[in-house]
Motif scaffolding. Sequence first.
Motif, PDB file in Angstrom:
ATOM      1  N   PRO A 170       0.793  -1.231   0.000  1.00  0.00           N
ATOM      2  CA  PRO A 170       0.000   0.000   0.000  1.00  0.00           C
ATOM      3  C   PRO A 170       0.832   1.291   0.000  1.00  0.00           C
ATOM      4  CG  PRO A 170       0.014  -0.947   2.187  1.00  0.00           C
ATOM      5  CD  PRO A 170       0.724  -1.931   1.307  1.00  0.00           C
ATOM      6  N   TRP A 171       1.656   1.478  -1.036  1.00  0.00           N
ATOM      7  CA  TRP A 171       2.465   2.703  -1.121  1.00  0.00           C
ATOM      8  C   TRP A 171       1.587   3.943  -1.259  1.00  0.00           C
ATOM      9  CZ3 TRP A 171       6.955   1.365   0.465  1.00  0.00           C
ATOM     10  CH2 TRP A 171       7.547   0.168   0.085  1.00  0.00           C
ATOM     11  N   HIS A 172       0.633   3.882  -2.180  1.00  0.00           N
ATOM     12  CA  HIS A 172      -0.261   5.023  -2.401  1.00  0.00           C
ATOM     13  C   HIS A 172      -0.977   5.369  -1.103  1.00  0.00           C
ATOM     14  CE1 HIS A 172      -3.057   7.739  -4.185  1.00  0.00           C
ATOM     15  NE2 HIS A 172      -3.266   7.115  -5.335  1.00  0.00           N
ATOM     16  N   ASP A 173      -1.480   4.352  -0.403  1.00  0.00           N
ATOM     17  CA  ASP A 173      -2.249   4.574   0.824  1.00  0.00           C
ATOM     18  C   ASP A 173      -1.428   5.306   1.880  1.00  0.00           C
ATOM     19  OD1 ASP A 173      -4.694   2.259   0.567  1.00  0.00           O
ATOM     20  OD2 ASP A 173      -2.854   1.873  -0.539  1.00  0.00           O
ATOM     21  N   ILE A 174      -0.209   4.862   2.085  1.00  0.00           N
ATOM     22  CA  ILE A 174       0.563   5.408   3.204  1.00  0.00           C
ATOM     23  C   ILE A 174       0.935   6.873   2.950  1.00  0.00           C
ATOM     24  CG2 ILE A 174       2.935   4.830   2.541  1.00  0.00           C
ATOM     25  CD1 ILE A 174       3.215   3.675   5.452  1.00  0.00           C
ATOM     26  N   VAL A 175       0.942   7.281   1.678  1.00  0.00           N
ATOM     27  CA  VAL A 175       1.238   8.675   1.341  1.00  0.00           C
ATOM     28  C   VAL A 175      -0.019   9.540   1.388  1.00  0.00           C
ATOM     29  CG1 VAL A 175       2.057  10.223  -0.482  1.00  0.00           C
ATOM     30  CG2 VAL A 175       3.224   8.041  -0.079  1.00  0.00           C
ATOM     31  N   THR A 176      -1.142   9.019   0.870  1.00  0.00           N
ATOM     32  CA  THR A 176      -2.330   9.865   0.694  1.00  0.00           C
ATOM     33  C   THR A 176      -3.438   9.614   1.710  1.00  0.00           C
ATOM     34  OG1 THR A 176      -3.269   8.291  -0.897  1.00  0.00           O
ATOM     35  CG2 THR A 176      -1.902  10.071  -1.777  1.00  0.00           C
ATOM     36  N   HIS A 177      -3.323   8.574   2.525  1.00  0.00           N
ATOM     37  CA  HIS A 177      -4.373   8.247   3.495  1.00  0.00           C
ATOM     38  C   HIS A 177      -4.658   9.462   4.382  1.00  0.00           C
ATOM     39  CE1 HIS A 177      -6.707   5.268   5.829  1.00  0.00           C
ATOM     40  NE2 HIS A 177      -6.355   5.985   6.889  1.00  0.00           N
ATOM     41  N   ASN A 179      -6.005  12.183   3.209  1.00  0.00           N
ATOM     42  CA  ASN A 179      -6.228  13.294   2.277  1.00  0.00           C
ATOM     43  C   ASN A 179      -7.003  12.863   1.036  1.00  0.00           C
ATOM     44  OD1 ASN A 179      -4.532  15.444   3.581  1.00  0.00           O
ATOM     45  ND2 ASN A 179      -2.958  13.880   3.276  1.00  0.00           N
ATOM     46  N   TYR A 180      -7.030  11.570   0.798  1.00  0.00           N
ATOM     47  CA  TYR A 180      -7.644  11.040  -0.416  1.00  0.00           C
ATOM     48  C   TYR A 180      -8.094   9.618  -0.109  1.00  0.00           C
ATOM     49  CZ  TYR A 180      -8.044  10.194  -5.494  1.00  0.00           C
ATOM     50  OH  TYR A 180      -8.500   9.937  -6.767  1.00  0.00           O
ATOM     51  N   VAL A 181      -9.347   9.315  -0.414  1.00  0.00           N
ATOM     52  CA  VAL A 181      -9.896   7.999  -0.112  1.00  0.00           C
ATOM     53  C   VAL A 181      -9.758   7.092  -1.331  1.00  0.00           C
ATOM     54  CG1 VAL A 181     -11.976   6.713   0.481  1.00  0.00           C
ATOM     55  CG2 VAL A 181     -11.524   8.920   1.569  1.00  0.00           C
ATOM     56  N   LEU A 182      -9.103   5.957  -1.150  1.00  0.00           N
ATOM     57  CA  LEU A 182      -9.015   4.942  -2.190  1.00  0.00           C
ATOM     58  C   LEU A 182     -10.048   3.862  -1.888  1.00  0.00           C
ATOM     59  CD1 LEU A 182      -5.141   4.667  -2.397  1.00  0.00           C
ATOM     60  CD2 LEU A 182      -6.636   5.529  -4.200  1.00  0.00           C
ATOM     61  N   PHE A 183     -10.948   3.629  -2.847  1.00  0.00           N
ATOM     62  CA  PHE A 183     -11.983   2.634  -2.623  1.00  0.00           C
ATOM     63  C   PHE A 183     -11.488   1.255  -3.028  1.00  0.00           C
ATOM     64  CE2 PHE A 183     -14.806   6.417  -3.082  1.00  0.00           C
ATOM     65  CZ  PHE A 183     -15.337   6.370  -1.810  1.00  0.00           C
ATOM     66  N   ALA A 184     -11.160   0.451  -2.028  1.00  0.00           N
ATOM     67  CA  ALA A 184     -10.900  -0.972  -2.185  1.00  0.00           C
ATOM     68  C   ALA A 184      -9.857  -1.274  -3.242  1.00  0.00           C
ATOM     69  CB  ALA A 184     -12.216  -1.681  -2.484  1.00  0.00           C
ATOM     70  N   GLY A 185      -9.998  -2.421  -3.884  1.00  0.00           N
ATOM     71  CA  GLY A 185      -9.101  -2.804  -4.968  1.00  0.00           C
ATOM     72  C   GLY A 185      -9.682  -2.435  -6.308  1.00  0.00           C
ATOM     73  N   GLY A 186     -10.747  -1.642  -6.279  1.00  0.00           N
ATOM     74  CA  GLY A 186     -11.375  -1.230  -7.518  1.00  0.00           C
ATOM     75  C   GLY A 186     -12.463  -2.191  -7.964  1.00  0.00           C
ATOM     76  N   LEU A 187     -12.766  -2.150  -9.248  1.00  0.00           N
ATOM     77  CA  LEU A 187     -13.826  -2.982  -9.805  1.00  0.00           C
ATOM     78  C   LEU A 187     -13.399  -4.443  -9.806  1.00  0.00           C
ATOM     79  CD1 LEU A 187     -14.900  -0.725 -12.800  1.00  0.00           C
ATOM     80  CD2 LEU A 187     -15.762  -0.741 -10.462  1.00  0.00           C
ATOM     81  N   GLY A 188     -14.320  -5.316  -9.424  1.00  0.00           N
ATOM     82  CA  GLY A 188     -13.984  -6.715  -9.259  1.00  0.00           C
ATOM     83  C   GLY A 188     -13.431  -7.375 -10.499  1.00  0.00           C
ATOM     84  N   ASP A 189     -14.009  -7.060 -11.675  1.00  0.00           N
ATOM     85  CA  ASP A 189     -13.535  -7.723 -12.893  1.00  0.00           C
ATOM     86  C   ASP A 189     -12.138  -7.261 -13.273  1.00  0.00           C
ATOM     87  OD1 ASP A 189     -14.387  -5.186 -13.565  1.00  0.00           O
ATOM     88  OD2 ASP A 189     -15.418  -5.779 -15.397  1.00  0.00           O
TER      89      ASP A 189
END
Length: 418
Positions: A170-177, A179-189
């Motif tokens: 989770p590189w993106h998360d640890i930088v932007t958590h 300030n910016y919400v990342l929803f899950a792993g995205g679309l299942g397909d």
Amino acid sequence: DMVRACRETGMIFCPHDNYTDIYPDAENYSYDLVVFNLDGTPQLAWYNGGRRAQSYRWAPHAFHPWASRNAKFLKEGYDPEAIFIDVLTAHGPFDYLDRAAHYHSKAETSAAWAKAFEVYREGFRRPDAVCVSEAGQDHLVGVADAGQSDHFPAARWMRRSEFDDAERTPWHDIVTHGNYVLFAGGLGDRYQETGWHSGGNAKLHGWGSDDYLSNCIIGGRNPMAPGPFGRIAVKTYWLQHDACAELGKSEFLDLAYEGDVHRQHAFFSDGGEVWVNRATNVVWKLPNGIVLPSYGYYAKTRRTESGIVEREGARCAFAKSSGRWFCDARQGRDVDFGGLRTNGAFRFADWTLTPLPGSSPFAAEIDLAAFGRANGRIAGVEPVEPKDGAAAPVWRQADGKLRIEADARAFAYRVRFE
């Protein structure tokens, strides 16, 4: 009706819009609105196979009047608190030419896309309107609030011969958590794919899979699910909502690898911690005795616990928070969750058992003392909103425990005390 349902349940109403694809039958369509290639041709965008319609790439500097008009219509009709503008954080900003061959830089592209969210906030007359986009690139952090964040396998970016092992970190998360919400792993397909939307194995890697859920929670993300009310959506909500609600409000402090890249340990403020075992063939026993199977996890915050774990040799899932329990025995074997033993899957709150949609008949044994009713006498167990053919549950109170056997053909089962 949708707006009312959202308001009644405290949810944000967030309609969808798109300003990267423009079709030739659009009102006031002109090639002046389109991105052009170096060879002087208009740039093709999304092809809608269902309508056999080809769109063109909408020039980033040209769509704001439409966004302003649509924001006004939505404000007048539904007064939303949020907007989802598709694609703007899915595509990287690009250089382009307009019809007159004027050059526009990728910096202009990013600024024009950022302005779209401000246009909507102004049109909604809500300076704090929530703005969401697709796939979660970070160039609009600070303007957009969130992104449906797509993850892909390493094989998409490099040949398998170029790496021996790979893992999601989770590189993106640890930088932007925060300030910016990342929803899950995205679309299942997209998450489960082996190529671009090629399908993959949905049961092992798609919506609601252990792979998907463990990858979401290691960064303190909100999980996603395929539409409302179905088994996967309800399971995901019961399992991770409460823990992720707390992790989402905490600061992401640190991430440690425990031996290899597949065993990750995340640290959050307020004492929140998450352990994830993403190894596909190794069980990880934590110092507190909790056993994590492949793609298992354990998350704890000040008020919640959640996990996909192994108990008594059986893979299962559970969550606890504020008097609410979720128990999922999965394999149909009796599993002791500590005060509650079952072979089924249900939520237990306020002395009501609500089966997971699509559940099979199940049994549950509740230790009354564990839930503060050691001396309570049961008057009955009643089905709530039974379906056609539902039978009354069989129950028995003995030795300080309540055992219930139910056919799962009711929305819920309520325990009534004398």
